[in-house]
Design an enzyme around this catalytic site. Structure first.
Site, PDB file in Angstrom:
ATOM      1  N   LYS A  55      -2.617 -44.816  12.042  1.00 20.67           N
ATOM      2  CA  LYS A  55      -2.223 -46.171  12.436  1.00 20.67           C
ATOM      3  C   LYS A  55      -2.410 -46.359  13.944  1.00 20.67           C
ATOM      4  CE  LYS A  55       0.829 -46.724   8.474  1.00 20.67           C
ATOM      5  NZ  LYS A  55       2.165 -46.542   7.911  1.00 20.67           N
ATOM      6  N   GLN A  99       8.211 -45.294   9.540  1.00 21.68           N
ATOM      7  CA  GLN A  99       7.441 -44.548   8.547  1.00 21.68           C
ATOM      8  C   GLN A  99       8.382 -43.992   7.483  1.00 21.68           C
ATOM      9  OE1 GLN A  99       3.987 -44.315   8.497  1.00 21.68           O
ATOM     10  NE2 GLN A  99       4.295 -43.382   6.482  1.00 21.68           N
ATOM     11  N   ASP A 122       5.835 -54.911   8.182  1.00 22.50           N
ATOM     12  CA  ASP A 122       5.685 -54.396   6.824  1.00 22.50           C
ATOM     13  C   ASP A 122       6.109 -55.429   5.771  1.00 22.50           C
ATOM     14  OD1 ASP A 122       4.434 -51.964   6.537  1.00 22.50           O
ATOM     15  OD2 ASP A 122       6.217 -50.768   6.986  1.00 22.50           O
TER      16      ASP A 122
END
Ligand SMILES: NC(=O)C1=CN([C@@H]2O[C@H](COP(=O)(O)OP(=O)(O)OC[C@H]3O[C@@H](n4cnc5c(N)ncnc54)[C@H](OP(=O)(O)O)[C@@H]3O)[C@@H](O)[C@H]2O)C=CC1
Ligand SMILES: NC(=O)C1=CN([C@@H]2O[C@H](COP(=O)(O)OP(=O)(O)OC[C@H]3O[C@@H](n4cnc5c(N)ncnc54)[C@H](OP(=O)(O)O)[C@@H]3O)[C@@H](O)[C@H]2O)C=CC1
Lengths: 294, 294
Positions: A55, A99, A122
């Site tokens: 990422k 994460q 997200d």
């Protein structure tokens, strides 16, 4: 013998990233700032560390600033909450991502819920999910993987409106938002899950199939109506002595069989996977544009 | 010739109200307080006034305290927001409901959004909708009409898990939450809407049908699989010179035809309608129980 056109997620993701890079450049020129993404990593799982690294690398490639903090496996929940809170307050951060999975001793719901709705790239915050489900409301962010699935369909010229779509899987992260997005594009949507007695039969009625099950090669050739479009979200590792690492990655779809029946299909790897990261970058860019009123 | 068993919503709603009345009595005995519902009415639509009156009456019958404020048609948005805010702060009010539609010069989204999530007995707040859609989260309130539909199924002994359910309509108020609730009960759910090219065919595959369309008698006998269970949410008035008022109310289902094919069916009126108010009372009771830690 395979007749299906391959939907090249890697290439489409590259296109998306190129567009993002251009927009980031323009932002730098007009407001002198760039979007920023912060990633919170807790513990030392190698897979998580790999995801976080890729990422960050993807951010760099398009000119998005990346921030990160890594906390030890035995960090307290409060320490993680503090890290999130710091990024919430940081004006150079436009997206925050924790994460997953987190260590067992802390509440995922609490930690993820601590991310400011305005930085929830997200798209997991209940407020964003509620706005996604409600007609006439727009979520600030849509979950990256299902958003990537729709983007693949749109950029492959697949018409969604008026089609019957079957989503296999109803998880918070993929299946559920994918079904809502397809319905928003005016598909007639059926969601299949583990309590569906006749998944093959239901799936066979679909013009568009999104498989997000987590069961290697569950979807066989005879589940698919000839000419249907198949998006395979699954990433499963299966033993393969002939492979260097001793395993290989396969999707939730039996590619060899389904490619003979479908009109279009995504491969695994190289299908949905690359799109997920591209959508994360896009969400971060959009957040920065909102902040700068662009 | 009709073979379907009638699901008697009026009787089931009475059962629910009796249960609520008992719980309210118990609450009065144990904590010395009763639940309170506040209704905000703006303007002078006769239909809205009638709805508000019947809600107040229903409250009285079960011992729920009802509060209300009626503002003139030309009230400012701020005045309505102030009324909502007053009830938000009032500890004897556990549920607040703004009767819709509001006059055109104010934002429904803003006014309804001003109701505290803890008192959102209509379940319209995006946070409640998000929690409804997310597995592992529980909304504080679920929208009354879809909740009433599920209650009718459960109290009629209809098994939902493993069945194929078709919801016709995808509105924020009925169709969308009904589909989520059915899926939560492990049905395989398909949502049909105005862009579905073949609604009859799709509906014909359903074991359970919920019709929330707003089109009089749209669902005909040949849309229904023999033995299916049919819940008719629709309330439509059609001209009827033979009726005293010159019109009569019919559902979204052609009752005469469908009653010959279905195994169970709700009538209109006397089906879903009475359940909607019963669920409003139940939501208000639940809210009070949460407040008093019962
Ligand atoms: N490409 C990418 O970037 C990403 C890929 N993935 C991959 O996608 C897949 C799904 O992930 P995720 O949604 O998180 O998984 P979850 O395990 O959270 O959800 C799986 C869903 O599939 C349903 N299911 C399980 N078994 C069956 C079955 N035999 N028949 C029908 N339905 C079934 C489950 O039903 P029920 O609800 O009844 O239990 C559940 O809804 C995984 O392979 C994952 O690795 C995930 C995220 C990102
Ligand atoms: N019993 C009760 O207490 C209540 C009854 N009602 C009644 O329920 C009905 C539905 O109400 P509501 O959900 O608010 O209505 P809306 O008008 O908000 O939604 C109607 C839905 O039906 C869909 N639709 C319209 N025409 C067709 C068609 N020909 N074929 C398939 N789908 C179609 C629309 O699709 P699209 O999204 O594509 O436009 C939309 O999703 C009404 O009759 C209403 O009076 C409502 C609330 C409470």
């Amino acid at each position: 013998e395979a007749t299906a056109e391959v939907i090249d997620g890697k290439k489409i993701a590259q296109d998306v990233r190129r567009e993002i890079a251009q927009e980031v450049l323009k932002m730098k020129e007009t407001v002198g700032k760039v979007p920023g993404l912060a990633v919170v990593l807790v513990g030392n799982r190698t897979d998580s560390a790999t995801y976080v690294r890729s990422k960050k690398k993807a951010c760099e490639e398009v000119g998005i600033a990346s921030f990160g903090v890594t906390l030890p496996e035995d960090a307290s929940e409060q320490e993680v909450l503090d890290a999130v809170s710091k990024f919430n307050d940081d004006p150079s951060v436009h997206g925050i991502l924790v994460q997953l999975p987190l260590p067992k001793h802390m509440s995922e719901e609490k930690v993820v819920g601590a991310i400011s709705v305005e930085k929830d790239v997200d798209g997991f915050h209940p407020l964003n999910v509620g706005r996604l489900a409600l007609q006439g409301r727009t979520p600030l962010f849509v979950s990256c993987t299902p958003k990537g699935c729709i983007e693949l369909l749109l950029r492959s010229g697949v018409e969604i409106a008026g089609k019957h779509a079957v989503v296999i899987g109803r998880s918070n992260v993929v299946g559920m938002p994918a079904a809502i997005l397809l319905q928003g594009h005016n598909a007639t949507v059926t969601t299949v899950h583990s309590r569906t007695p006749n998944p093959a039969e239901v799936t066979r009625s679909a013009d568009i199939v999104i498989a997000a099950v987590g069961v290697a090669q569950l979807v066989r050739g005879d589940w698919i109506k000839p000419g249907a479009v198949v998006i395979d979200v699954g990433i499963n590792s299966v033993d393969d002595p002939s492979a260097k690492k001793g395993y290989r990655l396969v999707g939730d779809v039996c590619y060899a069989e389904v490619a003979k029946v479908a009109s279009k299909i995504t491969p695994v790897p190289g299908g949905v996977g690359p799109m997920t990261i591209a959508m994360l970058l896009q969400n971060t860019l959009e957040s920065a544009k909102r902040t700068f009123d662009l």
